[in-house]
Design an enzyme around this catalytic site. Sequence first.
Site, PDB file in Angstrom:
ATOM      1  N   SER A 182      -4.631 -24.960  34.998  1.00 33.01           N
ATOM      2  CA  SER A 182      -5.712 -23.812  34.819  1.00 33.01           C
ATOM      3  C   SER A 182      -5.056 -22.256  34.500  1.00 33.01           C
ATOM      4  O   SER A 182      -5.801 -21.319  34.166  1.00 33.01           O
ATOM      5  CB  SER A 182      -6.287 -23.788  36.439  1.00 33.01           C
ATOM      6  OG  SER A 182      -5.511 -23.695  37.371  1.00 33.01           O
ATOM      7  N   HIS A 210     -10.895 -27.567  33.173  1.00 29.33           N
ATOM      8  CA  HIS A 210     -10.935 -26.817  32.131  1.00 29.33           C
ATOM      9  C   HIS A 210     -10.899 -27.538  30.772  1.00 29.33           C
ATOM     10  O   HIS A 210     -10.777 -26.973  29.598  1.00 29.33           O
ATOM     11  CB  HIS A 210      -9.585 -25.912  32.135  1.00 29.33           C
ATOM     12  CG  HIS A 210      -9.731 -24.979  33.197  1.00 29.33           C
ATOM     13  ND1 HIS A 210     -10.305 -23.664  33.275  1.00 29.33           N
ATOM     14  CD2 HIS A 210      -9.092 -24.998  34.374  1.00 29.33           C
ATOM     15  CE1 HIS A 210     -10.162 -23.069  34.380  1.00 29.33           C
ATOM     16  NE2 HIS A 210      -9.494 -23.955  35.122  1.00 29.33           N
ATOM     17  N   LYS A 240     -17.683 -24.237  35.072  1.00 31.62           N
ATOM     18  CA  LYS A 240     -16.981 -23.653  34.084  1.00 31.62           C
ATOM     19  C   LYS A 240     -17.775 -23.691  32.663  1.00 31.62           C
ATOM     20  O   LYS A 240     -18.659 -23.071  32.556  1.00 31.62           O
ATOM     21  CB  LYS A 240     -15.369 -24.134  34.013  1.00 31.62           C
ATOM     22  CG  LYS A 240     -14.845 -23.480  35.246  1.00 31.62           C
ATOM     23  CD  LYS A 240     -13.513 -24.187  35.733  1.00 31.62           C
ATOM     24  CE  LYS A 240     -12.928 -23.416  37.021  1.00 31.62           C
ATOM     25  NZ  LYS A 240     -11.957 -23.831  37.825  1.00 31.62           N
TER      26      LYS A 240
END
Length: 386
Positions: A182, A210, A240
Amino acid sequence: MPSLEQFAKSKLAALEAVHRRRVLAETDRADAIHVVRDDRAMVSFSCNDYLNLTHHPAVKAAAVAAIERHGTGAGASRLITGNHPLYSVLEDRLAQWKGAEAACVFGSGYLANAGIIPVLVGPDDLVLVDALSHSCLWAGAQLSRGHVEVFRHNDADHLRALLESNRGLYTRTLIVTDGVFSMDGDLAPLAALSALAEHYDAWLMSDDAHGLGVLGGGHGSASACGEKVKIDLQMGTLSKALGSYGGYLCASRPVIDLIKTRARTLVYSTGLPPASVAAALAALDVMAADPALCRRPLDNARAFTRGCDLALAESPIVPLILGEEARALAASKTLEEEGFLVTAIRPPTVPAGTARLRFAFTAGHTAADIVRLCTVVRNRILPQGS
Ligand SMILES: *Cc1c(COP(=O)(O)O)cnc(C)c1O
């Protein structure tokens, strides 16, 4: 004993002295890219909203419709009455998208990791953690009370050595890693980790917070490996690229069934608001319908790394390591003056001496945004030496 207030004040002063105190800055996100902070309008390179779906009309409409139909809150834990009908639709879709048998949705990614690991390992077991893994994987490992060993970042040889010397001492063994790291943006060597897991009779868990939506055609970092990699536990977040809120685990049916009856963060925490689940579902629809959208964040990151002569980006996250906290804070301030929001990341989020700027590229950043950002970074940040 100091008073509670004295204790808090001296803690804050100590953090302040080493530039590690953090404060919340009010940030008004007018759309997925443009933000206003302290009356200053900026282009954000700090949101993890990689596909800009937090403000997508279809995603917003799905959330609104879910509130109208199901209300604002789940009303109870999923195991009581909080398991509204949108959950099973989302879990089926996630499992299918990740190529797994089943899925379980949690209140957040953090809650997922804090809940999953203690179900699978305990005091007689071994947890092997990549040194740069996300905070919530450490939290899960600690809550499990298993024996934790740390392997050097992305170092499969070190992991092999730790397995060789420790595996025989424990009953079950779990290897945990971020899929995309990250704060560094690099990818775990999942194929190598999976082979080691197989060889040493260990389970492999990846946190792809991610990777989902931006790598491997949107399917995540495992799909980006170019070969079929077996990962027993594929965890990720809805918060996200999917532009919503919540976390998930994809795994085999029995594992998911066990998690649903045992993970404390699922059992003892209220279900997600229906709007969050509906938004994630709509976001999956947008992603599935538009594979080109999923490629854009990485393409944009690569345009930036080429423009700044940095190592080619492997993911939409690009770190610019500056060293001391004060230097990263100053660089962030410089970029703010130029109209760019790029948050400084400091210890303990990253190791001491590696404070940095962390750029997150999204689908909607324009070529002009990126060219100007490059110019500012080259002229005002990089020349100060390293
Ligand atoms: C953001 C993040 C999480 C936490 O997910 P939330 O849904 O925001 O709680 C977990 N793991 C990694 C690697 C992350 O970057």
